[in-house]
Every structure is written in C-alpha cells, then in structure tokens.
Design a protein around this motif. Structure first.
Motif, PDB file in Angstrom:
ATOM      1  N   CYS A 147      -5.461  14.122   5.729  1.00 28.09           N
ATOM      2  CA  CYS A 147      -5.093  12.796   5.233  1.00 28.09           C
ATOM      3  C   CYS A 147      -5.530  11.707   6.217  1.00 28.09           C
ATOM      4  O   CYS A 147      -6.080  10.675   5.824  1.00 28.09           O
ATOM      5  N   LYS A 148      -5.293  11.946   7.515  1.00 28.65           N
ATOM      6  CA  LYS A 148      -5.663  10.939   8.519  1.00 28.65           C
ATOM      7  C   LYS A 148      -7.177  10.755   8.584  1.00 28.65           C
ATOM      8  O   LYS A 148      -7.669   9.626   8.732  1.00 28.65           O
ATOM      9  N   ALA A 149      -7.911  11.853   8.467  1.00 34.50           N
ATOM     10  CA  ALA A 149      -9.374  11.757   8.473  1.00 34.50           C
ATOM     11  C   ALA A 149      -9.864  10.972   7.256  1.00 34.50           C
ATOM     12  O   ALA A 149     -10.833  10.205   7.351  1.00 34.50           O
ATOM     13  N   PHE A 150      -9.185  11.145   6.136  1.00 35.61           N
ATOM     14  CA  PHE A 150      -9.536  10.408   4.919  1.00 35.61           C
ATOM     15  C   PHE A 150      -9.322   8.907   5.130  1.00 35.61           C
ATOM     16  O   PHE A 150     -10.182   8.084   4.781  1.00 35.61           O
ATOM     17  N   GLU A 151      -8.180   8.552   5.715  1.00 32.92           N
ATOM     18  CA  GLU A 151      -7.892   7.142   5.966  1.00 32.92           C
ATOM     19  C   GLU A 151      -8.917   6.526   6.912  1.00 32.92           C
ATOM     20  O   GLU A 151      -9.375   5.388   6.692  1.00 32.92           O
ATOM     21  N   ARG A 152      -9.283   7.270   7.953  1.00 30.48           N
ATOM     22  CA  ARG A 152     -10.286   6.754   8.897  1.00 30.48           C
ATOM     23  C   ARG A 152     -11.630   6.553   8.197  1.00 30.48           C
ATOM     24  O   ARG A 152     -12.314   5.541   8.413  1.00 30.48           O
ATOM     25  N   GLU A 195     -14.013   3.068   7.538  1.00 28.98           N
ATOM     26  CA  GLU A 195     -15.417   2.964   7.936  1.00 28.98           C
ATOM     27  C   GLU A 195     -16.319   2.635   6.748  1.00 28.98           C
ATOM     28  O   GLU A 195     -17.432   2.133   6.919  1.00 28.98           O
ATOM     29  N   LEU A 196     -15.833   2.943   5.529  1.00 23.60           N
ATOM     30  CA  LEU A 196     -16.632   2.711   4.323  1.00 23.60           C
ATOM     31  C   LEU A 196     -16.203   1.438   3.591  1.00 23.60           C
ATOM     32  O   LEU A 196     -16.603   1.220   2.448  1.00 23.60           O
ATOM     33  N   VAL A 197     -15.407   0.616   4.230  1.00 26.83           N
ATOM     34  CA  VAL A 197     -14.796  -0.527   3.566  1.00 26.83           C
ATOM     35  C   VAL A 197     -15.817  -1.470   2.937  1.00 26.83           C
ATOM     36  O   VAL A 197     -15.526  -2.153   1.954  1.00 26.83           O
ATOM     37  N   ALA A 200      -5.209  -1.085 -13.344  1.00 27.58           N
ATOM     38  CA  ALA A 200      -5.375  -1.960 -12.178  1.00 27.58           C
ATOM     39  C   ALA A 200      -6.448  -3.025 -12.426  1.00 27.58           C
ATOM     40  O   ALA A 200      -7.467  -2.768 -13.078  1.00 27.58           O
ATOM     41  N   THR A 201      -6.204  -4.209 -11.903  1.00 23.39           N
ATOM     42  CA  THR A 201      -7.177  -5.304 -11.974  1.00 23.39           C
ATOM     43  C   THR A 201      -7.550  -5.836 -10.592  1.00 23.39           C
ATOM     44  O   THR A 201      -8.584  -6.477 -10.432  1.00 23.39           O
ATOM     45  N   ASP A 202      -6.699  -5.579  -9.606  1.00 23.59           N
ATOM     46  CA  ASP A 202      -6.953  -6.047  -8.243  1.00 23.59           C
ATOM     47  C   ASP A 202      -7.523  -4.904  -7.414  1.00 23.59           C
ATOM     48  O   ASP A 202      -6.819  -3.936  -7.102  1.00 23.59           O
ATOM     49  N   PHE A 203      -8.801  -5.008  -7.050  1.00 20.90           N
ATOM     50  CA  PHE A 203      -9.455  -3.957  -6.283  1.00 20.90           C
ATOM     51  C   PHE A 203      -9.835  -4.426  -4.875  1.00 20.90           C
ATOM     52  O   PHE A 203     -10.700  -3.845  -4.231  1.00 20.90           O
ATOM     53  N   THR A 204      -9.150  -5.466  -4.415  1.00 25.65           N
ATOM     54  CA  THR A 204      -9.359  -5.882  -3.026  1.00 25.65           C
ATOM     55  C   THR A 204      -8.798  -4.833  -2.075  1.00 25.65           C
ATOM     56  O   THR A 204      -9.194  -4.762  -0.900  1.00 25.65           O
ATOM     57  N   VAL A 205      -7.839  -4.035  -2.590  1.00 21.47           N
ATOM     58  CA  VAL A 205      -7.322  -2.875  -1.856  1.00 21.47           C
ATOM     59  C   VAL A 205      -7.388  -1.677  -2.793  1.00 21.47           C
ATOM     60  O   VAL A 205      -7.581  -1.820  -4.001  1.00 21.47           O
TER      61      VAL A 205
END
Length: 333
Positions: A86-91, A95-97, A193-198
C-alpha cells in the motif's frame, strides 16, 4: 452421465424438459438447458464498455491514453498479480501525479471492479449449482459399506452431506452478495465522481442492499429491486446461515429406496410464511410443507438470473444517459 434434480443419475436427460446437468470440459457440471449465464455476461460487458465514456466524458481520451497507464493503475490493491504494498502504491502515485487523467483511470478501475465482482459472483453461483448436483447424484451418501439397503425413507449425515448443504448455503450467500454489489453499482452510477483533482473515493463503499430504498431503481418491476418472494427467500436463508448457522438441528439428507434401489434423495427447507420462518415461542424449524429444495433450486437460480439481467439492463441504460450527458458537456466547452 446425466445428473437429475431427484439425486438419481441417468444415462439420458429426463422427459418433459426438466432441468438436468451434464459435464462440460473446463466448466464442470453445467445445466443442459439455457442457464442465462451468457446473457448476464453480455450485460456486464455492456456496462464495462459504457463506463469510460461516463467517467471521462470523451471515450476517445480513454482509448488514446490507456496504453500509457502503468500496471499499478489497474492491478495495485485490486489483484494478487500485483505484489506492491500500500505504501509503495501511494509513493508511486505521488511520482505519477503529472500523468494526464491518472485519477480518472484509477476511479474507472474501481467502479469497473464492482461490475467484475458481479460477473464473478454469477460464475460462482453457476459452478456451485453444478457441484451441488454432482454431490447429490454421485456421492455415496447411503448406505455405508456393509449395510443392506432397505425400502423406505431414511436420513443420513456425513462429511459429504455437510459439503452438500454448505454448497447450497454458498449459493444463497453469493446471491445476496450480488444484491449488495448491485446496490453499490447503482449508487455509484447515481453519484458518479465529477471532481478528479484528487483520486475520488467510491461513494458506494459503505452501501449495502439494505440501503436500496434510496435508489431510483428501487421497486422497478422485473428487477432484483422489486419486492418478491424470491428476494425474501434469498435474504432469509442467507441471514439464517450467517447469523444462526443451520437450517436443521443436524445436517440431513433424506434417501428414499424402493425394490432395493435408491429412487430419490432430498433436502428439506423449513416452513415459511411471507418470507419469514413459521415460529412458535422459541421454535422456528417446522417441516410440514415437505419443501424439497433440490427440486426447485435451479428454477430459483434461473429466476434470480432473469431478474439480474433485467437489473443490469437498467444500470446499463442509466450509465449510458450519464455518458451522453457528460459527452454533451465536454462538447460545449
């Protein structure tokens, strides 16, 4: 070899079109008649195909960018093929933001997983139905070695009988799982969902079948959201198995013999009225109706699937409306 509803196998299917089963390579024991499984799959595929347009507003964006998406988008946290933590996924996401439409793709795969779960539950129901009749027809339930088969009706309890009843219980549990997943899917379509800023959370993550009254589809005739005896029975048996544990004091299979041969095997279900067990004081397991569940289980599953197909059709239509509305909004920009 043909498996029959009465637990006695035969060389040929029974006359009159009664449901029976034969063995199909790679699929196990399957209903000879149309079991509607392909219709369920077709409806689910239709929803899968409609999802990108509803989420992106422009399906061509999805088609163009799909090859650029890393595997973690559709495997991470969803599939054992990904051994990422899970932590590796978050990292990795941080990086892909800057990756275009990353959050759209993440959310799309989460919603698609609801549809995939519906497909898997239905496949499991079909396979367990075949396994139920394999056990009922082919396992040597009675008599045990060295015991003479006598005419009449007796009951037996054994490891194979426990397995038989557990298989039936699993079918009801999975049918109820489908009710939960369908409720989630409709809730998600109505609150897409309509807000994809997050990266959006699924709005349906805590929604179960009990919340169906809040859905526009609730009460629709011919669907699994219509109040009917079928849904009452699925809920009753599932809740009994989960919360009470047993449908009888001892797991029993009844065996009827005549002229030195077994002529029928059957499981009994307790008496019910209006979707509830008949009760007196502390007692609720009455069997005066002689309800042999093995004689009607395929019919119950077929009715459930017919309603499932109709329900998925409504979901497909609703999602198509969302996709068209969002496509129009994109075109106006």
């Amino acid at each position: 070899m043909i498996l029959n509803l009465n637990g006695v196998p035969s060389k040929r299917p029974p006359k009159g079109g009664e449901v029976s089963f034969w063995h199909v390579s790679l699929h196990g024991w399957c209903m000879i008649q149309d079991d509607l499984a392909y219709d369920v799959e077709a409806a689910c595929l239709g929803i899968h195909n409609e999802l990108p347009g509803a989420v992106f507003g422009d399906k061509s964006i999805y088609t163009q960018l799909l090859p650029t998406m890393p595997q973690l988008v559709y495997l991470g946290g969803l599939n054992s093929e990904s051994q990422m933590s899970c932590k590796a996924f978050e990292r990795a996401l941080s990086e892909l933001v800057r990756l275009p439409y990353l959050n759209h793709f993440l959310y799309l795969n989460d919603v698609a997983r609801l549809v995939s779960a519906i497909q898997l539950c239905d496949v499991e129901i079909g396979r367990m139905l075949g396994e139920f009749y394999r056990n009922l027809n082919l396992e040597n339930h009675w008599p045990p070695p060295g015991v003479q088969l006598e005419d009449g009706v007796c009951w037996t309890s054994s490891a194979s009988v426990t397995s038989l009843i557990s298989t039936m219980n699993f079918i009801f549990i999975r049918m109820h799982s489908l009710l939960d997943y369908l409720t989630k899917l409709f809730h998600e379509i109505e609150h897409l969902a309509t807000d994809f800023t997050v990266y959006p959370r699924l709005s349906s993550s805590k929604v179960l079948f009990g919340a169906r009254k809040k859905l526009t589809v609730n009460g629709t005739v011919g669907t699994l959201f219509e109040s009917c005896g079928l849904i009452d029975e699925v809920e009753l048996v599932r809740n009994m198995v989960i919360h009470d544990g047993f449908l009888d004091d001892v797991p029993k299979l009844y065996v009827a013999s005549r002229d030195g041969a077994i002529v029928e095997k059957f499981l009994l279900m307790p008496d019910r009225v209006d979707g509830h067990l008949v009760k007196f004081k502390n007692r609720s397991l009455w069997y005066s109706g002689e309800d042999k569940i093995n004689l009607r289980l395929p019919k119950l599953v077929l009715e459930f699937r017919a309603r499932l197909i109709a329900t998925l059709g409504v979901a497909w239509g609703n999602l198509h409306e969302v996709a068209e509305a969002r496509a129009a909004a994109v075109g106006e920009r």
